[in-house]
Enzyme design. Structure first.
Site, PDB file in Angstrom:
ATOM      1  CB  CYS A 164      31.452  26.896  32.737  1.00  0.00           C
ATOM      2  SG  CYS A 164      32.571  27.296  31.383  1.00  0.00           S
TER       3      CYS A 164
ATOM      4  NE  ARG B 221      30.758  29.536  39.384  1.00  0.00           N
ATOM      5  CZ  ARG B 221      31.361  29.380  40.296  1.00  0.00           C
ATOM      6  NH1 ARG B 221      30.979  29.574  41.558  1.00  0.00           N
ATOM      7  NH2 ARG B 221      32.490  28.871  40.466  1.00  0.00           N
TER       8      ARG B 221
ATOM      9  CD1 TRP C 185      33.643  33.897  31.504  1.00  0.00           C
ATOM     10  CD2 TRP C 185      35.669  32.584  31.317  1.00  0.00           C
ATOM     11  NE1 TRP C 185      34.956  34.539  31.507  1.00  0.00           N
ATOM     12  CE2 TRP C 185      35.817  33.981  31.560  1.00  0.00           C
ATOM     13  CE3 TRP C 185      36.158  31.488  31.225  1.00  0.00           C
ATOM     14  CZ2 TRP C 185      37.385  33.978  31.226  1.00  0.00           C
ATOM     15  CZ3 TRP C 185      37.783  31.925  31.178  1.00  0.00           C
ATOM     16  CH2 TRP C 185      38.296  33.194  31.209  1.00  0.00           C
TER      17      TRP C 185
ATOM     18  CG  ASN D  38      31.602  24.264  35.100  1.00  0.00           C
ATOM     19  OD1 ASN D  38      30.823  24.555  34.083  1.00  0.00           O
ATOM     20  ND2 ASN D  38      31.239  24.623  36.264  1.00  0.00           N
ATOM     21  N   GLY D  39      35.655  23.270  33.101  1.00  0.00           N
ATOM     22  CA  GLY D  39      36.853  22.853  33.190  1.00  0.00           C
ATOM     23  C   GLY D  39      37.579  22.833  31.689  1.00  0.00           C
TER      24      GLY D  39
ATOM     25  CD  GLU E 198      41.487  44.381  46.008  1.00  0.00           C
ATOM     26  OE1 GLU E 198      42.520  43.708  45.351  1.00  0.00           O
ATOM     27  OE2 GLU E 198      40.272  44.084  45.754  1.00  0.00           O
TER      28      GLU E 198
ATOM     29  CE  LYS F 198      37.784  44.307  43.414  1.00  0.00           C
ATOM     30  NZ  LYS F 198      38.707  43.464  44.031  1.00  0.00           N
TER      31      LYS F 198
ATOM     32  CD  GLU G 231      38.731  42.822  39.692  1.00  0.00           C
ATOM     33  OE1 GLU G 231      38.472  41.397  39.811  1.00  0.00           O
ATOM     34  OE2 GLU G 231      38.296  43.413  40.734  1.00  0.00           O
TER      35      GLU G 231
ATOM     36  CG  HIS H  43      63.007  54.842  40.436  1.00  0.00           C
ATOM     37  ND1 HIS H  43      64.217  55.450  40.610  1.00  0.00           N
ATOM     38  CD2 HIS H  43      62.619  55.029  41.888  1.00  0.00           C
ATOM     39  CE1 HIS H  43      64.825  55.681  41.844  1.00  0.00           C
ATOM     40  NE2 HIS H  43      63.870  55.282  42.582  1.00  0.00           N
TER      41      HIS H  43
ATOM     42  CE  LYS I 271      33.002  36.160  44.226  1.00  0.00           C
ATOM     43  NZ  LYS I 271      33.899  37.359  44.378  1.00  0.00           N
TER      44      LYS I 271
HETATM   45  C1  F6R Z   1      39.161  40.400  41.905  1.00  0.00           C
HETATM   46  C2  F6R Z   1      38.961  38.976  42.289  1.00  0.00           C
HETATM   47  C3  F6R Z   1      40.020  38.153  41.792  1.00  0.00           C
HETATM   48  C4  F6R Z   1      40.220  36.983  42.729  1.00  0.00           C
HETATM   49  C5  F6R Z   1      41.247  35.877  41.947  1.00  0.00           C
HETATM   50  C6  F6R Z   1      41.599  34.654  43.023  1.00  0.00           C
HETATM   51  O1  F6R Z   1      37.954  41.154  42.483  1.00  0.00           O
HETATM   52  O2  F6R Z   1      38.160  38.680  42.967  1.00  0.00           O
HETATM   53  O3  F6R Z   1      41.399  38.762  41.580  1.00  0.00           O
HETATM   54  O4  F6R Z   1      40.869  37.533  43.991  1.00  0.00           O
HETATM   55  O5  F6R Z   1      40.779  35.287  40.987  1.00  0.00           O
HETATM   56  O6  F6R Z   1      40.311  34.257  43.425  1.00  0.00           O
HETATM   57  P1  F6R Z   1      40.384  33.230  44.604  1.00  0.00           P
HETATM   58  O7  F6R Z   1      40.325  34.176  45.861  1.00  0.00           O
HETATM   59  O8  F6R Z   1      38.962  32.695  44.617  1.00  0.00           O
HETATM   60  O9  F6R Z   1      41.441  32.129  44.898  1.00  0.00           O
END
Ligand code: F6R
Length: 608
Positions: free
Chosen positions: A2, A27, A75, A101-102, A481, A485, A488, A504, A603
């Site tokens: 949010c 976000r 959100w 938020n929260g 990673e 990506k 996501e 395995h 985000k």
């Molecule tokens: C993926 C991504 C998330 C963050 C995760 C932790 O692209 O950005 O997997 O890495 O939510 O977020 P931070 O780094 O802000 O603690």
């Protein structure tokens, strides 16, 4: 997650709030709303499901001269995305409005209590409870009511509230959810993210847990939890404003991928002096450094993957046993942490709820905790013993790219520093490795200069339902990673496996419909990975290989080869990650996905 924005001043608030909401879009959210005071008994409130543009299309045609209001992007957590559940939420009389938020953990009990007192609820949200609590405690002063209301709340909150009776005031509160406020003397703003206030002021206050702030056009007053006035420090934000613009790129993700050569340079700059790695922010005495018997890296998601790279390097160079922990697990198991454990918490946003909880736990256990983050003033910087900032600048794309590379670079510096301080690497070796590390920046530029092979390889994945990423050593960490990506932003299922693990179990998945992305750069295990590629080829898989320039053998077995320049294997995560970021983006674009705002993602994950 949010987003909150609020404005009180001498010019109409509507456009400022809508601009703030647009800045918060990155976000992740599913509905949006705005509430304004207008000097009458009522507040003007509009909600819309969907994009901020939907809300703007309604708000634009309304006559809203008010100079005070709050707005929100939601959100969904409690209750589906709908107009009723969108914030701001109001009390029974529609005279108080609140954005949040929260998560209010005890909302169900409070809701029952308030209902029994006659309050009527219009939504399924936890937030609406706060509006009714404020109504319950309101006796002519919204700030007073806020003190009493937050006293009843359990959970995490960033709150901003307005009241029709006090049309030129916004009251804000926070606990475990970021709130930033700023004033220019004739107006004041609040937001949950600096990006929404940066055009207004660069001098901001990050509210502390328990603090309440009262914003008006003549400034901001701050109070601690018992209600005493306090005067918190102002932080100057030096982030580049252009970071919030796309600068001609079709999306922020591509722009941020292209910023990586600069990010790597900036994160490295100034850390080699007279042949020694200098990390002034890693404030450990020589006794403390000598006593470290374990390193524990805590993080989530992409930051966790940066931690996996760091483990390889710390163990290789400094020979200190290192574990990498998913923060959401770490906080609920009974981890072994002592005063001789060096804990490194990695978080781009610095606000990730699980990582913060893990930091607290580690500090309670007596460990020194250092944060690696991109965000000045974020919660993690205040909860750790020290902070090492990565120099990614603001990252707007929800899928982390440049912050990931910056984290790897920063963690690599920590690994070199530990090796140096423990006498495991000579000055000459450090110097050589540092200069090799510096080569990654121009190498990324070279990778970015011609991405045609990556675009071509993406055609293999475009129509697939599932993909497998395999590699060994640093290559395996890169695969984690790369697969994340792809998941996501293209919504294509992908798994990452250490190549040696294939037989395995996961090899059972492989056939011509499951493409395999193999990271097979020059490393001590290259030949072993080649054997694993042969195994998937034998099962009909289409193979995309990320390999080192000059490796012609690989073209004989892989359908597509993406070359990266030769580099010491220790630094290959930095360069090999770039084509995988681009690969995911090409696939996502071909599948018509919104790469900057992937569905269901946020985000900064400020709830557990
Ligand atoms: C993926 C991504 C998330 C963050 C995760 C932790 O692209 O950005 O997997 O890495 O939510 O977020 P931070 O780094 O802000 O603690």
């Amino acid at each position: 997650m949010c987003g909150i924005v609020g404005y009180v001043g001498i010019t109409p608030a509507k456009d400022i709030l809508m601009e703030g909401l647009a800045k918060l879009e990155y976000r992740g959210y599913d509905s949006a709303g705005i509430a304004l005071t207008d000097g009458t008994d009522d507040l003007q409130v509009v909600h819309r499901v969907g994009k901020v543009a939907e809300l703007a299309s309604v708000v634009d045609s309304m006559d809203l001269p008010s100079c005070c209001g709050i707005a929100h992007t939601r959100w969904a957590t409690h209750g589906r995305p709908s107009e009723e559940n969108a914030h701001p939420h109001r009390d029974c009389n529609g005279r108080i409005a609140v954005v949040h938020n929260g998560i209010i953990e005890n909302y169900a009990d409070l809701r029952e209590e308030l209902k029994s007192q006659g309050h009527v609820f219009a939504s399924e949200t936890d937030t609406e409870t706060v509006a009714h609590l404020l109504e319950q405690y309101y006796e002519g002063d919204l700030a007073e009511a806020m003190f009493k209301a937050v006293d009843r709340l359990q959970g995490a909150y960033g709150l901003a509230a307005i009241c029709a009776d006090q049309p030129d005031q916004i009251v804000v509160a926070r606990k475990d959810s970021p709130i930033v406020v700023g004033t220019d003397g004739s107006a004041s703003m609040v937001a949950s993210d600096m990006v929404a206030v940066m055009n207004f002021t660069r001098d901001v206050v990050f509210l502390e847990d328990g603090q309440i702030a009262v914003l008006s056009s003549d400034g901001i007053r701050y109070y601690d939890a018992p209600g005493h006035e306090v005067h918190p420090e102002t932080t100057h934000i030096d982030w580049d404003e252009q970071a919030a613009e796309r600068a001609g790129y079709p999306d922020f993700m591509l722009k941020e991928i292209h910023e990586q050569p600069r990010v790597v340079r900036d994160t490295l700059a100034g850390h080699l002096r007279d042949g020694r790695i200098v990390l002034e922010d890693l404030t450990l005495t020589s006794e403390e450094l000598a006593a470290i018997d374990r390193v524990c890296i805590i993080a989530c998601g992409t930051s966790y993957h940066a931690g996996l790279v760091a483990r390889e390097l710390i163990e290789k160079w400094a020979r200190i046993p290192t574990s990498v922990e998913v923060a959401s697990e770490f906080r609920y198991r009974d981890p072994i942490i002592t005063s001789t454990t060096l804990v490194i918490a990695v978080s781009q946003s610095g606000e990730t709820a699980d990582t913060l909880a893990a930091v607290r736990l580690a500090r309670e256990a007596g460990a020194k905790v250092f944060a690696v983050t991109n965000c000045m003033g974020s919660r993690i910087t205040r909860e750790s013993d020290g902070t090492l900032y990565v120099k990614a600048n603001m990252e707007i794309s929800v899928a982390a790219t440049k912050s990931f590379l910056a984290q790897i670079v920063c963690l690599t510096l920590i690994a070199l520093f530990l090796a140096q301080e423990r006498g495991r690497l000579s000055e000459e070796e450090i110097d050589g490795l540092y200069h090799e590390l510096c080569k990654t920046s121009p190498q990324i530029e070279k990778i970015l200069a011609d991405t045609s092979a990556i675009e071509e390889a993406a055609t293999v994945l475009e129509h697939a339902h599932s993909a497998m990423y395999v590699g060994r050593g640093i290559g395996a960490t890169v695969c984690n990673e790369g697969a994340l990506k792809l998941k996501e932003i293209s919504y294509l299922h992908a798994e990452a496996y250490a190549a040696g693990e294939l037989k395995h179990g996961p090899i059972a998945l492989i056939d011509e419909d499951v493409p395999v992305v193999a990271v097979v750069t020059q490393s001590p295990t290259r030949e072993k990975t080649i054997s694993n590629i042969e195994e998937v080829l034998a099962r009909g898989a289409h193979v995309i290989a990320v390999a080192t320039e000059g490796d012609t053998e690989i073209t004989k077995i892989a359908e597509h080869v993406i070359y990266i320049p030769p580099i010491d294997d220790s630094f290959s995560a930095i360069t090999a990650s770039v084509p995988l970021q681009l690969l995911a983006r090409f696939v996502a674009k071909a599948r018509g996905c919104d790469v900057d705002q992937p569905r269901n993602l946020a985000k900064s994950v400020t709830v557990e």
